[in-house]
Design a protein around this motif. Structure first.
Motif, mmCIF file in Angstrom:
data_model
loop_
_atom_site.group_PDB
_atom_site.id
_atom_site.type_symbol
_atom_site.label_atom_id
_atom_site.label_comp_id
_atom_site.label_asym_id
_atom_site.label_seq_id
_atom_site.Cartn_x
_atom_site.Cartn_y
_atom_site.Cartn_z
ATOM 1 N N UNK A 87 0.337 -5.900 7.197
ATOM 2 C CA UNK A 87 0.215 -4.442 7.247
ATOM 3 C C UNK A 87 -0.733 -3.911 6.173
ATOM 4 N N UNK A 88 -1.196 -4.776 5.272
ATOM 5 C CA UNK A 88 -2.062 -4.352 4.176
ATOM 6 C C UNK A 88 -3.469 -4.928 4.338
ATOM 7 N N UNK A 89 -4.447 -4.183 3.853
ATOM 8 C CA UNK A 89 -5.843 -4.639 3.895
ATOM 9 C C UNK A 89 -6.237 -5.381 2.616
ATOM 10 N N UNK A 90 -5.327 -5.459 1.676
ATOM 11 C CA UNK A 90 -5.615 -6.138 0.412
ATOM 12 C C UNK A 90 -5.656 -7.650 0.617
ATOM 13 N N UNK A 91 -6.215 -8.347 -0.386
ATOM 14 C CA UNK A 91 -6.276 -9.803 -0.342
ATOM 15 C C UNK A 91 -4.862 -10.373 -0.252
ATOM 16 N N UNK A 92 -4.605 -11.247 0.724
ATOM 17 C CA UNK A 92 -3.237 -11.784 0.887
ATOM 18 C C UNK A 92 -2.807 -12.612 -0.326
ATOM 19 N N UNK A 93 -1.501 -12.584 -0.595
ATOM 20 C CA UNK A 93 -0.943 -13.429 -1.636
ATOM 21 C C UNK A 93 -0.923 -14.871 -1.127
ATOM 22 N N UNK A 108 5.578 -10.416 0.839
ATOM 23 C CA UNK A 108 5.103 -11.612 1.532
ATOM 24 C C UNK A 108 5.231 -11.466 3.047
ATOM 25 N N UNK A 109 6.314 -10.848 3.493
ATOM 26 C CA UNK A 109 6.559 -10.720 4.932
ATOM 27 C C UNK A 109 5.698 -9.662 5.603
ATOM 28 N N UNK A 140 2.255 -13.654 -5.786
ATOM 29 C CA UNK A 140 2.707 -12.287 -5.523
ATOM 30 C C UNK A 140 3.323 -11.671 -6.770
ATOM 31 N N UNK A 141 4.227 -12.393 -7.409
ATOM 32 C CA UNK A 141 4.909 -11.872 -8.602
ATOM 33 C C UNK A 141 3.931 -11.636 -9.747
ATOM 34 N N UNK A 142 3.053 -12.593 -9.976
ATOM 35 C CA UNK A 142 2.106 -12.464 -11.095
ATOM 36 C C UNK A 142 1.095 -11.347 -10.842
ATOM 37 N N UNK A 143 0.686 -11.169 -9.587
ATOM 38 C CA UNK A 143 -0.257 -10.098 -9.243
ATOM 39 C C UNK A 143 0.379 -8.728 -9.445
ATOM 40 N N UNK A 144 1.629 -8.589 -9.036
ATOM 41 C CA UNK A 144 2.340 -7.321 -9.230
ATOM 42 C C UNK A 144 2.452 -7.003 -10.718
ATOM 43 N N UNK A 202 0.812 -1.215 0.000
ATOM 44 C CA UNK A 202 0.000 0.000 0.000
ATOM 45 C C UNK A 202 0.848 1.269 0.000
ATOM 46 N N UNK A 203 2.151 1.121 -0.246
ATOM 47 C CA UNK A 203 3.029 2.284 -0.369
ATOM 48 C C UNK A 203 3.112 3.121 0.881
#
Length: 304
Positions: free
Chosen positions: A244-250, A239-240, A256-260, A73-74
């Motif tokens: 801290x994010x409210x987004x759907x977990x990887x 991943x670690x 993670x890589x494909x979503x990015x 989430x930057x």
């Protein structure tokens, strides 16, 4: 009679061999006062661990900024507070003492027989036993998931168990092994070239590297390795720090890589590269600069 006894005792004294002096290569005292010889690579363990811990402590704020730049989430300092730059610095930097000890100790023990490529890979893999828990705790402290080192350790243990300290260990190992392999092999290549050039200029004296040259080699080696491994570092951080994010977990490193790539583009895999370059170049520059000095000091002190 007295003269006879005296002359006999004098003869015995002359025939008693002198006690052997303790070897100069020892650095420890045994339980009965005897000396215990230590292997030469033990100096690398102490020197490498200490130099790595000092370097990481000094550059901790830079690494904190790199972690924030790579979050999903930057997050910024405005979100987590300026104290995040030093949150957990002392505790997590102490892990680096063992990380450096594993890396340099294993490298020194394996390098002579199997070469720098195998030695650096073995050192990187072995150090992950310590570096992965360190990264998990450090990055969750920086991103504000936990407010203190004690809280982080307690809650990870309660909610996730031992495996919680090794979350995202696959991308971490996938990053650390090639990074350390590239860094150490680059160091050996650069050192060899500089030493050969010095020998060509003056063959009357043994060629030696200056501290400035060792620092420069560390910076160059880390920059090369960082460029290659940056995408893996971003995936590892994401991943670690998912908590801290409210987004759907990887679900995995691949997810993670494909979503990015699908939602943010390939450039996002190089987010935080500037901060990481400053951190890693400084870290390995200081480490490679201090480690030879400390190893040389220990060798002289132990008579090696």
């Amino acid at each position: 009679a007295i003269l006879s006894i005296s002359s006999t005792c004098h003869a015995i004294e002359l025939n008693i061999p002198a006690a052997a002096s303790p070897p100069t290569t020892t650095a420890a005292i045994g339980p009965r006062g005897g000396s215990i010889p230590l292997p030469s690579w033990s100096n690398k363990v102490i020197a490498g661990g200490t130099s790595r811990a000092l370097a990481q402590a000094l550059l901790y704020p830079v690494d904190a900024l790199r972690t924030l730049a790579q979050t999903r989430d930057g997050r910024t300092l405005a979100d987590v507070g300026a104290n995040a730059l030093l949150r957990g610095c002392a505790q997590t930097s102490s892990f680096a003492l063992f990380t450096g000890a594993f890396q340099f100790g294993i490298f020194a023990a394996v390098n002579e027989r199997y070469g720098p490529l195998v030695a650096s890979a073995a050192g990187a893999a072995g150090s992950c036993l310590v570096s992965v828990p360190q990264e998990v705790i450090k990055q969750r402290l920086v991103t504000g998931v936990y407010s203190s080192f004690r809280e982080a350790v307690g809650k990870i243990w309660q909610s996730e168990g031992v495996l919680g300290f090794y979350s995202a260990w696959r991308p971490t190992v996938s990053r650390n092994v090639p990074f350390v392999v590239i860094t150490f092999t680059s160091r050996d290549i650069l050192r060899g070239k500089i030493l050969r050039r010095k020998e060509q200029k003056d063959s009357t004296q043994p060629a030696r590297l200056t501290s400035a040259e060792n620092v420069g080699i560390g910076i160059t080696s880390a920059l090369i390795a960082g460029l290659v491994t940056q995408p893996i570092d971003v995936i590892k951080t994401r991943m670690m720090t998912q908590a801290a994010s409210k987004a759907m977990p990887y679900t995995s490193a691949y997810d993670c890589a494909s979503t990015i790539l699908r939602t943010e583009g390939w450039r996002k895999l190089y987010s935080g590269f500037g901060q990481r370059s400053v951190y890693m170049c400084g870290l390995w520059g200081i480490t490679f600069g201090l480690e030879p000095l400390m190893a040389s000091y220990l060798e002289k002190r132990n008579g090696q």
